[in-house]
Design a protein around this motif. Sequence first.
Motif, PDB file in Angstrom:
ATOM      1  N   GLU A 175     -32.207 -26.640 -20.427  1.00 39.77           N
ATOM      2  CA  GLU A 175     -33.585 -26.536 -19.840  1.00 39.77           C
ATOM      3  C   GLU A 175     -33.423 -26.034 -18.191  1.00 39.77           C
ATOM      4  O   GLU A 175     -34.265 -26.982 -17.477  1.00 39.77           O
ATOM      5  CB  GLU A 175     -34.070 -28.138 -19.998  1.00 39.77           C
ATOM      6  CG  GLU A 175     -34.212 -28.706 -21.494  1.00 39.77           C
ATOM      7  CD  GLU A 175     -34.972 -30.010 -21.467  1.00 39.77           C
ATOM      8  OE1 GLU A 175     -34.892 -30.861 -20.604  1.00 39.77           O
ATOM      9  OE2 GLU A 175     -35.587 -30.280 -22.633  1.00 39.77           O
ATOM     10  N   THR A 176     -32.991 -24.959 -18.078  1.00 39.52           N
ATOM     11  CA  THR A 176     -33.250 -24.493 -16.831  1.00 39.52           C
ATOM     12  C   THR A 176     -34.693 -24.293 -16.656  1.00 39.52           C
ATOM     13  O   THR A 176     -35.537 -23.998 -17.736  1.00 39.52           O
ATOM     14  CB  THR A 176     -32.528 -22.998 -16.974  1.00 39.52           C
ATOM     15  OG1 THR A 176     -32.772 -22.548 -18.350  1.00 39.52           O
ATOM     16  CG2 THR A 176     -30.962 -23.116 -16.989  1.00 39.52           C
ATOM     17  N   GLY A 177     -35.140 -24.046 -15.460  1.00 36.78           N
ATOM     18  CA  GLY A 177     -36.611 -23.928 -15.097  1.00 36.78           C
ATOM     19  C   GLY A 177     -36.764 -23.490 -13.826  1.00 36.78           C
ATOM     20  O   GLY A 177     -35.806 -23.776 -13.034  1.00 36.78           O
ATOM     21  N   PHE A 178     -37.812 -23.450 -13.277  1.00 36.73           N
ATOM     22  CA  PHE A 178     -38.666 -22.854 -11.915  1.00 36.73           C
ATOM     23  C   PHE A 178     -38.909 -24.192 -11.128  1.00 36.73           C
ATOM     24  O   PHE A 178     -39.236 -25.300 -11.631  1.00 36.73           O
ATOM     25  CB  PHE A 178     -39.569 -22.157 -12.026  1.00 36.73           C
ATOM     26  CG  PHE A 178     -39.305 -20.622 -12.847  1.00 36.73           C
ATOM     27  CD1 PHE A 178     -38.196 -20.012 -12.531  1.00 36.73           C
ATOM     28  CD2 PHE A 178     -40.048 -20.287 -13.785  1.00 36.73           C
ATOM     29  CE1 PHE A 178     -37.864 -18.746 -13.149  1.00 36.73           C
ATOM     30  CE2 PHE A 178     -39.913 -19.056 -14.403  1.00 36.73           C
ATOM     31  CZ  PHE A 178     -38.848 -18.420 -14.205  1.00 36.73           C
TER      32      PHE A 178
ATOM     33  N   ASP B 127     -41.847 -25.594  -8.513  1.00 38.75           N
ATOM     34  CA  ASP B 127     -43.304 -25.873  -8.633  1.00 38.75           C
ATOM     35  C   ASP B 127     -43.922 -24.330  -8.514  1.00 38.75           C
ATOM     36  O   ASP B 127     -44.640 -23.986  -9.287  1.00 38.75           O
ATOM     37  CB  ASP B 127     -43.775 -26.921  -7.907  1.00 38.75           C
ATOM     38  CG  ASP B 127     -45.495 -26.857  -8.000  1.00 38.75           C
ATOM     39  OD1 ASP B 127     -46.029 -26.971  -9.174  1.00 38.75           O
ATOM     40  OD2 ASP B 127     -46.052 -26.772  -6.982  1.00 38.75           O
ATOM     41  N   LEU B 128     -43.765 -23.730  -7.305  1.00 37.38           N
ATOM     42  CA  LEU B 128     -44.102 -22.664  -6.953  1.00 37.38           C
ATOM     43  C   LEU B 128     -43.714 -21.336  -7.450  1.00 37.38           C
ATOM     44  O   LEU B 128     -44.030 -20.326  -7.237  1.00 37.38           O
ATOM     45  CB  LEU B 128     -44.272 -22.351  -5.479  1.00 37.38           C
ATOM     46  CG  LEU B 128     -45.407 -21.669  -4.596  1.00 37.38           C
ATOM     47  CD1 LEU B 128     -46.630 -22.362  -5.183  1.00 37.38           C
ATOM     48  CD2 LEU B 128     -45.055 -21.659  -3.009  1.00 37.38           C
ATOM     49  N   VAL B 129     -42.524 -21.504  -8.350  1.00 36.52           N
ATOM     50  CA  VAL B 129     -41.905 -20.236  -9.126  1.00 36.52           C
ATOM     51  C   VAL B 129     -41.396 -19.319  -8.273  1.00 36.52           C
ATOM     52  O   VAL B 129     -41.410 -18.158  -8.116  1.00 36.52           O
ATOM     53  CB  VAL B 129     -42.695 -19.696 -10.083  1.00 36.52           C
ATOM     54  CG1 VAL B 129     -41.976 -18.716 -10.992  1.00 36.52           C
ATOM     55  CG2 VAL B 129     -43.565 -20.825 -10.917  1.00 36.52           C
ATOM     56  N   THR B 130     -40.627 -20.025  -7.160  1.00 39.59           N
ATOM     57  CA  THR B 130     -40.162 -18.983  -6.096  1.00 39.59           C
ATOM     58  C   THR B 130     -38.633 -19.271  -6.275  1.00 39.59           C
ATOM     59  O   THR B 130     -37.619 -18.575  -5.420  1.00 39.59           O
ATOM     60  CB  THR B 130     -40.487 -19.331  -4.748  1.00 39.59           C
ATOM     61  OG1 THR B 130     -40.246 -20.974  -4.255  1.00 39.59           O
ATOM     62  CG2 THR B 130     -41.805 -19.201  -4.721  1.00 39.59           C
ATOM     63  N   GLY B 131     -38.094 -19.869  -7.215  1.00 41.43           N
ATOM     64  CA  GLY B 131     -36.596 -20.180  -7.664  1.00 41.43           C
ATOM     65  C   GLY B 131     -36.517 -20.907  -8.728  1.00 41.43           C
ATOM     66  O   GLY B 131     -37.290 -21.460  -9.195  1.00 41.43           O
ATOM     67  N   TRP B 132     -35.206 -21.452  -8.853  1.00 45.80           N
ATOM     68  CA  TRP B 132     -34.828 -22.262  -9.916  1.00 45.80           C
ATOM     69  C   TRP B 132     -34.596 -23.642  -9.409  1.00 45.80           C
ATOM     70  O   TRP B 132     -33.893 -23.897  -8.448  1.00 45.80           O
ATOM     71  CB  TRP B 132     -33.649 -21.694 -11.002  1.00 45.80           C
ATOM     72  CG  TRP B 132     -33.835 -20.365 -11.507  1.00 45.80           C
ATOM     73  CD1 TRP B 132     -34.359 -19.224 -10.869  1.00 45.80           C
ATOM     74  CD2 TRP B 132     -33.483 -19.841 -12.920  1.00 45.80           C
ATOM     75  NE1 TRP B 132     -34.498 -18.120 -11.766  1.00 45.80           N
ATOM     76  CE2 TRP B 132     -33.837 -18.658 -12.869  1.00 45.80           C
ATOM     77  CE3 TRP B 132     -32.683 -20.630 -13.907  1.00 45.80           C
ATOM     78  CZ2 TRP B 132     -33.631 -17.900 -14.220  1.00 45.80           C
ATOM     79  CZ3 TRP B 132     -32.458 -19.865 -14.995  1.00 45.80           C
ATOM     80  CH2 TRP B 132     -32.952 -18.540 -14.977  1.00 45.80           C
TER      81      TRP B 132
ATOM     82  N   GLN C  43     -30.500 -24.278 -12.758  1.00 51.96           N
ATOM     83  CA  GLN C  43     -29.821 -23.172 -13.136  1.00 51.96           C
ATOM     84  C   GLN C  43     -28.571 -23.379 -13.894  1.00 51.96           C
ATOM     85  O   GLN C  43     -28.079 -24.204 -14.007  1.00 51.96           O
ATOM     86  CB  GLN C  43     -29.634 -22.346 -12.091  1.00 51.96           C
ATOM     87  CG  GLN C  43     -28.417 -22.923 -10.852  1.00 51.96           C
ATOM     88  CD  GLN C  43     -28.525 -22.139  -9.666  1.00 51.96           C
ATOM     89  OE1 GLN C  43     -29.429 -22.064  -8.737  1.00 51.96           O
ATOM     90  NE2 GLN C  43     -27.270 -21.157  -9.592  1.00 51.96           N
ATOM     91  N   PRO C  44     -28.153 -22.321 -14.731  1.00 52.17           N
ATOM     92  CA  PRO C  44     -26.854 -22.476 -15.361  1.00 52.17           C
ATOM     93  C   PRO C  44     -25.711 -22.871 -14.303  1.00 52.17           C
ATOM     94  O   PRO C  44     -25.670 -22.579 -13.488  1.00 52.17           O
ATOM     95  CB  PRO C  44     -26.874 -21.067 -16.207  1.00 52.17           C
ATOM     96  CG  PRO C  44     -28.132 -20.410 -16.093  1.00 52.17           C
ATOM     97  CD  PRO C  44     -28.318 -20.988 -14.610  1.00 52.17           C
TER      98      PRO C  44
END
Lengths: 360, 360
Positions: free
Chosen positions: B280-283, B285-290, B293-294
């Motif tokens: 469930e890797t994910g960004f 809120d602002l999608v400027t990073g994760w 991460q793995p």
Amino acid sequence: MAETLIQIGVVGCADIARKVSRAITLAPNAALCAVASRSHDKAAAFAAANGFPLSAKVYGSYESLLEDPDVDAVYMPLPTSLHLHWAVLAAQNKKHLLLEKPVALDVAQFDRILEACESSGVQFMDNTMWVHNPRTAAMAHFLNDAQRFGNLKSVRTCFTFAADPDYLNTNIRVKSDLDALGSLGDAGWYCIRAILLAANYELPKTVVASYEPVLNKDGVILDCGASLYWEDGKVATFHCSFLANLTMDITAIGTRGTLHVHDFVIPYHEKEASFLAGTETGFNDLVTGWDKQPSKHTVTTDLPQEALLIREFARLVAEIKFKNSKPDKKWPTITRKTQLVLDAVKASIQRGFEPVQIQE
Amino acid sequence: MAETLIQIGVVGCADIARKVSRAITLAPNAALCAVASRSHDKAAAFAAANGFPLSAKVYGSYESLLEDPDVDAVYMPLPTSLHLHWAVLAAQNKKHLLLEKPVALDVAQFDRILEACESSGVQFMDNTMWVHNPRTAAMAHFLNDAQRFGNLKSVRTCFTFAADPDYLNTNIRVKSDLDALGSLGDAGWYCIRAILLAANYELPKTVVASYEPVLNKDGVILDCGASLYWEDGKVATFHCSFLANLTMDITAIGTRGTLHVHDFVIPYHEKEASFLAGTETGFNDLVTGWDKQPSKHTVTTDLPQEALLIREFARLVAEIKFKNSKPDKKWPTITRKTQLVLDAVKASIQRGFEPVQIQE
């Protein structure tokens, strides 16, 4: 100094516009000057929540913003099906244009947008952020290095994320009247761009879609892939999906080198990003390990990639505005190639996975 | 103690036999007892150079070794085209059989080898080493974890290496009368096995070869790839080549997780090996990073993977020899599935990249 800042208006208050508004604020040569929504209240709330200066104008219609003479350029995060109308109108109003991807439903539409930009002498750029990260330049430098990488033989990319049920029911990216290209236009756009980067923007000759794309009930692509073939034997494959865990890889293999990256679209971290590069990697004598393995390269940046994109866009706009330069052709040419490949993938799916030839 | 060691004879002095002889020495339950070549001198030199005990017997013909009653089992690194004859003869002589991959030119040949093993009650195993690395078990554990990985959606693998001109002219792996399956049989074998591992050994329904394989003047495959499709929508692709820089990747994407590995066939290091796993890797809120991460998982091992393979093989042989157990079916079943997919890829190439259905 403020007079030399490129004044950017935001046309539409999509979620992604939050990130881009911040990027405009961060870019040293640009400023937020206006925002428009179909609802004045929504535009006002967006401006208040996203750091717009008090001087910024708030519009309850896209037309009004496009007619504002103080606006140099617009960022347009509208659904793809609306691009043709609004992007052309923006260009006709002499607004330089930063357009969200996918730029159009097909290359014929995109060519009409480009023609409008060329007629008006305005700059076009699409909002593909990752190519403006300095890591991407470092990767491109490696990929084009005859000694370290050699000639590209194959490149594989993917961009998948697991959309939640709400997204799959309501997001514009799964609506046939809004973003009809679905995951191909959204995630696939990045995969195709990465493949073109690796191929030094040489278009493939033939595109064949993978069997078993997943479409929703309206025919919008949720998951698909394709293989791309060049005259000289280079091969690329990609896979894009709304139905699998967040993953974004590039593996590019040349005659002498290999590149790996796992976060190419959105780097794990804003201020630094890495890739693995290996040259003439090889085994030890007994083949029980590697005597030369890929090594990690990390590139730092003061500005996040989306602010670097804005800086580049505003730089080109400033060249035109203050120095009477012609609009740059590099970025729109790359955009058009991306759309051409995307169109070919879609055509191959529609023709039952037949090979589709790409013609420029 | 020495009496409980499984006595292994090496039939053929190929380069790979050096590594396997060391592995037999390292395995706690096996011993090198004999070596055969068509030349007695070559066999003697091989034994001297590869740590064979002074008691080991040296044979100038394969037959003599196969007739030696002190030999429990043989390791057979002969060219693929010779497998049918010699593997069947070994089985008929009641020798347990560790056979180099690819195991046969096609599954019909392999079935004759398997039948001979079953008739004689001897163990069959192929020499695919990486699946015996404890890292592989850890990866399989992750891939089969409904919470951490979910259901497999896609898996992409590659194994390429840049063979030098001498190899491309003289190596047995490019000779139509020796290893006629070329890079598909050599590097592709591992890719297919990795795909099957990710699919929990469920065979795909359909296999389609990629356009533009590269064949040498004798029709031996130097570079090819394929896409594999399952009933439930799983997709796999692989690429294998003698013509590109050394690279060996698995990227497996599930509904909830992702696995990356860059050294799956031969780990970078003998004693430890890693993979990246993300759930469930994910960004942010602002999608400027994760925000997730793995992460890297490292698995250590006292014995190199090829010695673990020997230990497993000798364990199964000992079960039969000392406890009257039946030969294990797990490994030969996996071998057969690998060969079935390989045959389908070859058939698709021969039929002009038509889809080929797999029938067990």
